[in-house]
Design an enzyme around this catalytic site. Structure first.
Site: not given
Ligand code: PRP
Length: 223
Positions: A86-87, A142-143, A146, A174, A195-196, A202, A208
């Site tokens: 969703k992000g 992508e948002d 990580d 990151k 922690f952003v 979120d 969000r």
């Molecule tokens: C977050 C973000 C990426 C993912 C990145 O999604 O939106 O999709 O984590 O992390 P990674 O590089 O360690 O794989 P999240 O699973 O929190 O779902 P959301 O977008 O619904 O908040």
């Protein structure tokens, strides 16, 4: 500023300006890719064409589809912009409006399975994209990147469907958190391991809709 936010990293104005710049660059790259696809298709047509033209054979030369006002048969399919739910939603919505090209949008829901804060690395597809990606330029939006696991998985998942190209744009990166090798093609901002939240990101489903990106106070998540 929201009381749970320690400091603002990027204001709404900074995010908007960066998104516009990314859209412009991505549009240039997609346009170049489409032009190249057209050249490749024409070269393929010529290679497959009979040695004599229709005119030389006494026939009537066919007009090109474009000259007839239609779409050339070999016109490459529209680029496909893929939003990871969703992000990415707010960034995606702004970015696609900063790309002045015809494109199609798709949405995919992904989640990682893991114990506690340590991800197992397994990525689960909750909702897959429906469009055919074969032969198309795909832009994954992508948002935040990580560990890199989500995008490493998704790029592999889409590559199996034979796209023409796959590019990844992320609002935040990151790099210090990478667990698997992964480099996005376009990055809005690189950030340290803080922690952003905000602009789609979120904590426990909250924040969000903050228009800026901020660092969450450690007291909120119990550090
Ligand atoms: C977050 C973000 C990426 C993912 C990145 O999604 O939106 O999709 O984590 O992390 P990674 O590089 O360690 O794989 P999240 O699973 O929190 O779902 P959301 O977008 O619904 O908040």
């Amino acid at each position: 500023m929201h009381p749970d936010i320690e400091r603002i990293l990027f204001t709404a104005e900074q995010i908007a300006a960066r998104t516009r710049a990314l859209g412009k660059r991505i549009a240039e790259d997609l346009a170049a890719s489409a032009a190249k696809a057209g050249e490749d298709a024409r070269a393929g047509e010529q290679a497959a064409a009979p040695a004599q033209s229709a005119a030389a054979q006494g026939g009537v030369p066919a007009q090109s589809a474009a000259a007839q006002g239609g779409v050339p048969a070999q016109n490459p399919a529209m680029p496909l912009a893929v939003c990871i739910l969703k992000g990415s939603v707010p960034f995606f919505a702004d970015l696609i409006r900063a790309i002045p090209l015809p494109l199609e949008t798709e949405y995919i829901a992904l989640s990682s399975y893991g114990a506690g804060t340590a991800s197992s690395g397994a990525v689960h597809i909750g909702k897959d994209i429906e469009a055919d990606v074969a032969g198309r330029d795909v832009l994954i939006v992508e948002d935040i990147v990580d560990s890199g696991r989500t995008l490493a998985f998704l790029c592999g998942h889409l590559a199996a469907r034979r796209p023409r190209s796959v590019r990844v744009v992320t609002l935040l990166d990151k790099p210090s958190r990478r667990a698997v090798p992964f480099s996005p093609d376009y990055v809005g901002f690189a950030v340290d391991d803080v922690f952003v939240v905000g602009c789609g990101m979120d904590y426990a489903g909250r924040y969000r809709n903050l228009p800026y990106i901020g660092v969450l106070k450690p007291a909120v998540y119990g550090d």
